[in-house]
Design a protein around this motif. Structure first.
Motif, PDB file in Angstrom:
ATOM      1  N   ASP A  65      27.858  -3.754  35.663  1.00 40.97           N
ATOM      2  CA  ASP A  65      27.206  -2.452  35.599  1.00 40.97           C
ATOM      3  C   ASP A  65      26.441  -2.379  34.276  1.00 40.97           C
ATOM      4  O   ASP A  65      26.838  -3.001  33.286  1.00 40.97           O
ATOM      5  N   ILE A  66      25.364  -1.597  34.262  1.00 41.16           N
ATOM      6  CA  ILE A  66      24.522  -1.496  33.069  1.00 41.16           C
ATOM      7  C   ILE A  66      24.382  -0.018  32.689  1.00 41.16           C
ATOM      8  O   ILE A  66      24.213   0.847  33.551  1.00 41.16           O
ATOM      9  N   SER A  67      24.425   0.239  31.382  1.00 38.56           N
ATOM     10  CA  SER A  67      24.288   1.612  30.896  1.00 38.56           C
ATOM     11  C   SER A  67      23.141   1.710  29.902  1.00 38.56           C
ATOM     12  O   SER A  67      22.685   0.709  29.336  1.00 38.56           O
ATOM     13  N   VAL A  68      22.694   2.934  29.697  1.00 30.77           N
ATOM     14  CA  VAL A  68      21.640   3.223  28.726  1.00 30.77           C
ATOM     15  C   VAL A  68      21.908   4.598  28.133  1.00 30.77           C
ATOM     16  O   VAL A  68      22.396   5.496  28.817  1.00 30.77           O
ATOM     17  N   GLU A  69      21.609   4.724  26.848  1.00 32.31           N
ATOM     18  CA  GLU A  69      21.683   6.012  26.165  1.00 32.31           C
ATOM     19  C   GLU A  69      20.313   6.322  25.598  1.00 32.31           C
ATOM     20  O   GLU A  69      19.617   5.417  25.123  1.00 32.31           O
ATOM     21  N   ALA A  70      19.938   7.606  25.650  1.00 34.11           N
ATOM     22  CA  ALA A  70      18.656   8.043  25.101  1.00 34.11           C
ATOM     23  C   ALA A  70      18.875   9.324  24.312  1.00 34.11           C
ATOM     24  O   ALA A  70      19.661  10.185  24.724  1.00 34.11           O
ATOM     25  N   ARG A  71      18.152   9.422  23.193  1.00 40.35           N
ATOM     26  CA  ARG A  71      18.286  10.583  22.310  1.00 40.35           C
ATOM     27  C   ARG A  71      16.928  11.105  21.877  1.00 40.35           C
ATOM     28  O   ARG A  71      15.992  10.328  21.665  1.00 40.35           O
ATOM     29  N   LEU A  72      16.860  12.412  21.724  1.00 40.87           N
ATOM     30  CA  LEU A  72      15.758  13.096  21.053  1.00 40.87           C
ATOM     31  C   LEU A  72      16.410  14.118  20.137  1.00 40.87           C
ATOM     32  O   LEU A  72      17.211  14.938  20.604  1.00 40.87           O
ATOM     33  N   ASP A  73      16.093  14.077  18.842  1.00 39.29           N
ATOM     34  CA  ASP A  73      16.712  15.065  17.957  1.00 39.29           C
ATOM     35  C   ASP A  73      16.023  16.421  18.109  1.00 39.29           C
ATOM     36  O   ASP A  73      14.936  16.532  18.689  1.00 39.29           O
ATOM     37  N   ALA A  74      16.671  17.445  17.593  1.00 38.61           N
ATOM     38  CA  ALA A  74      16.195  18.824  17.770  1.00 38.61           C
ATOM     39  C   ALA A  74      14.781  19.013  17.227  1.00 38.61           C
ATOM     40  O   ALA A  74      13.967  19.717  17.837  1.00 38.61           O
ATOM     41  N   ALA A  75      14.472  18.390  16.100  1.00 38.69           N
ATOM     42  CA  ALA A  75      13.136  18.525  15.515  1.00 38.69           C
ATOM     43  C   ALA A  75      12.079  17.904  16.426  1.00 38.69           C
ATOM     44  O   ALA A  75      10.982  18.459  16.586  1.00 38.69           O
ATOM     45  N   GLU A  76      12.385  16.756  17.028  1.00 35.20           N
ATOM     46  CA  GLU A  76      11.434  16.105  17.935  1.00 35.20           C
ATOM     47  C   GLU A  76      11.262  16.921  19.221  1.00 35.20           C
ATOM     48  O   GLU A  76      10.150  17.064  19.730  1.00 35.20           O
ATOM     49  N   ILE A  77      12.341  17.466  19.735  1.00 30.85           N
ATOM     50  CA  ILE A  77      12.246  18.337  20.919  1.00 30.85           C
ATOM     51  C   ILE A  77      11.336  19.521  20.620  1.00 30.85           C
ATOM     52  O   ILE A  77      10.454  19.853  21.414  1.00 30.85           O
ATOM     53  N   GLU A  78      11.527  20.133  19.470  1.00 30.03           N
ATOM     54  CA  GLU A  78      10.696  21.284  19.079  1.00 30.03           C
ATOM     55  C   GLU A  78       9.238  20.870  18.913  1.00 30.03           C
ATOM     56  O   GLU A  78       8.336  21.574  19.357  1.00 30.03           O
ATOM     57  N   ARG A  79       8.989  19.716  18.294  1.00 25.21           N
ATOM     58  CA  ARG A  79       7.615  19.242  18.116  1.00 25.21           C
ATOM     59  C   ARG A  79       6.933  19.036  19.461  1.00 25.21           C
ATOM     60  O   ARG A  79       5.807  19.494  19.689  1.00 25.21           O
ATOM     61  N   ILE A  80       7.627  18.366  20.370  1.00 24.83           N
ATOM     62  CA  ILE A  80       7.055  18.063  21.682  1.00 24.83           C
ATOM     63  C   ILE A  80       6.750  19.354  22.436  1.00 24.83           C
ATOM     64  O   ILE A  80       5.651  19.532  22.979  1.00 24.83           O
ATOM     65  N   GLN A  81       7.711  20.250  22.475  1.00 20.13           N
ATOM     66  CA  GLN A  81       7.536  21.494  23.230  1.00 20.13           C
ATOM     67  C   GLN A  81       6.450  22.375  22.610  1.00 20.13           C
ATOM     68  O   GLN A  81       5.630  22.943  23.336  1.00 20.13           O
ATOM     69  N   SER A  82       6.399  22.458  21.288  1.00 14.34           N
ATOM     70  CA  SER A  82       5.374  23.268  20.615  1.00 14.34           C
ATOM     71  C   SER A  82       3.978  22.708  20.873  1.00 14.34           C
ATOM     72  O   SER A  82       3.034  23.458  21.152  1.00 14.34           O
ATOM     73  N   GLU A  83       3.851  21.381  20.783  1.00 15.70           N
ATOM     74  CA  GLU A  83       2.556  20.753  21.039  1.00 15.70           C
ATOM     75  C   GLU A  83       2.123  20.958  22.489  1.00 15.70           C
ATOM     76  O   GLU A  83       0.956  21.249  22.763  1.00 15.70           O
TER      77      GLU A  83
END
Length: 147
Positions: A94-112
């Protein structure tokens, strides 16, 4: 507003028929973090290792899962613009993956995206076997778009 975890789990695992048939599981979903797993069983290729298309699926879905748990699903939607996948070794478990976006990056993306109608974000991920060995590395460019 992001989706509650159980709703995001159901959407991640069941909304796309191909993903549902693969048996992909969302093991952890929270704002800014997802962990997904795809089973070897049912996704093997002609030599008994995990099919490359299954690895690609596992590598691509985290961008959407992060969207569901981190962004306002009423105002935005995600697209994948490009993805590179480098196979490092055969996947024999079986294979797993983890992905992260920090709060500042989430805010940057959504604001843009709010201001410009769209915003790009990149995820660099490692796909790991059950022993913690890297079987593939990915770089994917996603885009958040305003409805």
């Amino acid at each position: 507003m992001p989706l509650p975890a159980e709703m995001a789990r159901a959407f991640t695992e069941e909304k796309i028929d191909f993903v549902r048939r693969s048996g992909l599981k969302a093991e952890e979903l929270q704002p800014g973090f997802v962990r997904l797993r795809i089973p070897l069983a049912g996704n093997q290729n002609h030599i008994g290792t995990l099919y490359a298309g299954a690895l690609f699926t596992l590598a691509e879905i985290p961008g959407g899962a992060l969207f569901l748990t981190s962004f306002d699903v009423q105002r935005f939607y995600p697209l994948i613009k490009e993805m590179n996948l480098r196979f490092r070794r055969p996947a024999t478990s079986d294979i797993s993956v983890e992905a992260r976006l920090d709060a500042a990056e989430i805010e940057r993306i959504q604001s843009e995206a709010e201001r410009a109608g769209k915003a790009d974000y990149r995820l660099e991920l490692q796909l790991l076997d059950t022993a913690g060995e890297v079987v593939a590395e990915t770089s994917a460019l996603y885009q958040l778009r305003k409805h």
